[in-house]
Design a protein around this motif. Sequence first.
Motif, PDB file in Angstrom:
ATOM      1  N   ALA A   1      -4.990   2.236  -6.474  1.00 43.41           N
ATOM      2  CA  ALA A   1      -5.897   1.087  -6.435  1.00 43.41           C
ATOM      3  C   ALA A   1      -5.793   0.284  -7.726  1.00 43.41           C
ATOM      4  CB  ALA A   1      -7.326   1.565  -6.212  1.00 43.41           C
ATOM      5  N   ALA A   2      -5.695   1.012  -8.856  1.00 47.69           N
ATOM      6  CA  ALA A   2      -5.571   0.332 -10.150  1.00 47.69           C
ATOM      7  C   ALA A   2      -4.278  -0.484 -10.182  1.00 47.69           C
ATOM      8  CB  ALA A   2      -5.597   1.347 -11.284  1.00 47.69           C
ATOM      9  N   ALA A   3      -3.181   0.117  -9.664  1.00 47.76           N
ATOM     10  CA  ALA A   3      -1.895  -0.586  -9.672  1.00 47.76           C
ATOM     11  C   ALA A   3      -1.946  -1.834  -8.809  1.00 47.76           C
ATOM     12  CB  ALA A   3      -0.790   0.356  -9.186  1.00 47.76           C
ATOM     13  N   LEU A   4      -2.705  -1.770  -7.726  1.00 50.33           N
ATOM     14  CA  LEU A   4      -2.797  -2.912  -6.809  1.00 50.33           C
ATOM     15  C   LEU A   4      -3.855  -3.918  -7.243  1.00 50.33           C
ATOM     16  CD1 LEU A   4      -2.582  -0.977  -3.424  1.00 50.33           C
ATOM     17  CD2 LEU A   4      -0.911  -2.635  -4.253  1.00 50.33           C
TER      18      LEU A   4
ATOM     19  N   THR B   1       0.836  -1.203   0.000  1.00 47.62           N
ATOM     20  CA  THR B   1       0.000   0.000   0.000  1.00 47.62           C
ATOM     21  C   THR B   1       0.872   1.256   0.000  1.00 47.62           C
ATOM     22  OG1 THR B   1      -1.648  -1.241   1.258  1.00 47.62           O
ATOM     23  CG2 THR B   1      -1.905   1.150   1.182  1.00 47.62           C
ATOM     24  N   LEU B   2       1.909   1.252   0.846  1.00 44.82           N
ATOM     25  CA  LEU B   2       2.819   2.407   0.902  1.00 44.82           C
ATOM     26  C   LEU B   2       3.479   2.619  -0.465  1.00 44.82           C
ATOM     27  CD1 LEU B   2       4.585   1.859   4.360  1.00 44.82           C
ATOM     28  CD2 LEU B   2       2.762   3.497   3.792  1.00 44.82           C
TER      29      LEU B   2
ATOM     30  N   SER C   1     -12.023   2.066  -2.764  1.00 45.06           N
ATOM     31  CA  SER C   1     -12.466   2.291  -1.386  1.00 45.06           C
ATOM     32  C   SER C   1     -11.641   1.445  -0.405  1.00 45.06           C
ATOM     33  CB  SER C   1     -13.962   1.982  -1.259  1.00 45.06           C
ATOM     34  OG  SER C   1     -14.194   0.615  -1.507  1.00 45.06           O
ATOM     35  N   THR C   2     -11.209   0.246  -0.867  1.00 43.62           N
ATOM     36  CA  THR C   2     -10.327  -0.589  -0.043  1.00 43.62           C
ATOM     37  C   THR C   2      -9.005   0.137   0.228  1.00 43.62           C
ATOM     38  OG1 THR C   2     -11.245  -2.492  -1.179  1.00 43.62           O
ATOM     39  CG2 THR C   2      -9.250  -2.868   0.113  1.00 43.62           C
ATOM     40  N   VAL C   3      -8.457   0.716  -0.843  1.00 45.08           N
ATOM     41  CA  VAL C   3      -7.164   1.379  -0.718  1.00 45.08           C
ATOM     42  C   VAL C   3      -7.308   2.654   0.116  1.00 45.08           C
ATOM     43  CG1 VAL C   3      -5.265   2.419  -1.994  1.00 45.08           C
ATOM     44  CG2 VAL C   3      -6.371   0.347  -2.866  1.00 45.08           C
ATOM     45  N   GLN C   4      -8.453   3.318  -0.050  1.00 48.83           N
ATOM     46  CA  GLN C   4      -8.743   4.503   0.759  1.00 48.83           C
ATOM     47  C   GLN C   4      -8.709   4.145   2.245  1.00 48.83           C
ATOM     48  OE1 GLN C   4      -9.961   7.598  -0.942  1.00 48.83           O
ATOM     49  NE2 GLN C   4      -9.013   8.240   0.986  1.00 48.83           N
TER      50      GLN C   4
END
Lengths: 331, 338
Positions: free
Chosen positions: B284-287, B270-271, B292-295
């Motif tokens: 979020a797209a990269a992950l 995430t970092l 909303s999960t990444v938020q």
Amino acid sequence: MSRTKPDEIGPPVPFDPELAAALEVVRDYLPRFEGLDSIPAARQVIMAGLDTSGLDRRVETGALSVMERTIPGPAGAPDIDLFIVRPTAAAGPTPALYYTHGGGMILGTARGVSEEFLEWVERFGCTLISVEYRLAPETPHPGPVEDCYAGLVWTAEHTDELNIDPDRIVVFGSSAGGGLAAATTLMARDRRGPKIAAQFLMCPMLDDRNDTASAIQGEGIGTWDRRANQTGWTALLGDARGGPDVSEYAAPARATDLTGLPPTFIDVGAAETFRDEAVAYASRLWRAGVDAELHVFAGGFHGYDALAPHAAVSKDTRDLRVAWLTRFFER
Amino acid sequence: MRDLTARITALAPEAADALKAIAYFDELSQHGAGVRSVVRAAAALSGVPANLIDRTGGVSMRVTADGTSMPVAESVDPSWPRAVTEDGAVEIVLERSAPNEAHLDALVAERALLAIATAIGRPDEARPRDENLALRTVVDAKATPKLRHQALERLGLTPETEVCVVAVRGAAPVLAIALAEAREKAGSRRAGIGQVLPADEAPLSWKRAWSALALTSEGTRADPGDRIVLADDAGALLWLVEHLSPGAELPDDVTSVTTHAASAPWLLETLEAISTNDSVRDAAAALGLHHSTVQERSARASRLLGWDITDQRGKHRTQLALAIRRIGNAQRTNPAPQ
């Protein structure tokens, strides 16, 4: 195991190991054909690599002689140069090999006569006539092919002077030259022109539509890929490329009637842009009742035999060409 | 027929012949080429007939420079360049009567032997030790200019040839003539790539490649980041790599990231994603996660670490902490070169 659908185009056909290695070594230094702007640089690379040492050596030893003739071009067009090589020892009329050089319609020269062709001249006692046709995009269709045809007509009208046998004129070429040889042969048939004894087409460039499975599979790899092919055809045909109105004398794959054509030899690599159009042309020749022979060499990218002449598959290619020519000339 | 090296030279006058010869044999091995193809390559690249004598398999063959197989030479001139396996069982001989004319013969013979040993399943018998030695000399900052020039000549390079050096952990230095080739040679391995410099300055490219290697990551969830780092792209971080004392106490930010990552496996990726993307949506797209999960993750990460990881200042702080963390890890696991 998942299976592809019947019409799905699979991954690129793998290159032969020796060919892959040779390509790897020179890949970064091959001319790039990406649009018309890339043509001048590509021409320089090809001209810099022109090697006439084999011919020079044979002329020095007196085995071969070279003659250059300037002949009238097509109506309203400039004169054309013919570059003629013959065995010094030839006594009577020799067979003629009428050569249309390759280079994607956009580059190359009549003087680019390879070692392989010089060996044919010696082995079969032939006269080789190479035509300096005008190139695209400076000269679009029909200029280049009309030049090739005019050179053929002049050759057939001067068989006595050239000491060649009018019944044994073989038209041959490789790549774009293969396409021009095929187109010249169609013209000779349709215009009731010179009698062509055989057409000999090495990895010929026949189809401006550039949309076969082999063209799509090989995009971005090999030596003359789909993008390069697009560049060559666009240079020759402009916006008409791939459209409904392309002449069969530009792209012989467009011909609707292949009957009455002379004996034909075609070879092509299995891993190259032109594989499918070469195979299709051979199939249609057979269907039209023409005597034709086709060889498809596994793992071959476009022009592999020139880029890696030492490779086993290149040697086999040369051997099978000689084998066909031997059968043909011994008829 | 013109031999292949002349052909290559005509097409690629500025290419280093040695690197091209090495590439040729590597490519043959990668494509699973047979022994005869390798012998043919040795002949084509050297321009003279090549002989293989394999005493384990009772095989011998001779191929001329144009690729034609011939009967084996009746006698082998002892002055001809050759390469032999350690046990003496497999030998490749190039029929060069004046060996000083072509300094690539030794390299071609060694590489051909290695490719043959690979093809017959005995690669360990034919390690080209001398070539690695030459490579190490070329990149050795302590080597005298004279020694380095000799090593360069042995590799078919001049001091002016432009090269870059690739550093891969546990492997010999790899020379490449362009960044694209360096990337290709690194393949899927973790690698640092030095700047393109004249071969005379290869030690600097090698040093920078090692520094760049310290900035690479596994590229996994547990160790997210780039597997290949170019010195050209790393900027001042290279200085940090070269000046951070091994064993030095690491800043609190780094310790904090490491501590929290142990109990929050989602933290590092995430970092990495937040700090290297413009927005949470891009991260979020990269992950491959919903934004909303990444938020939600980013809010938790900010609480855990004590700084807002989404604003510009916070992103820099995160990036620096991640970089120092990588450098620290690299110093613990990578022995310094030489």
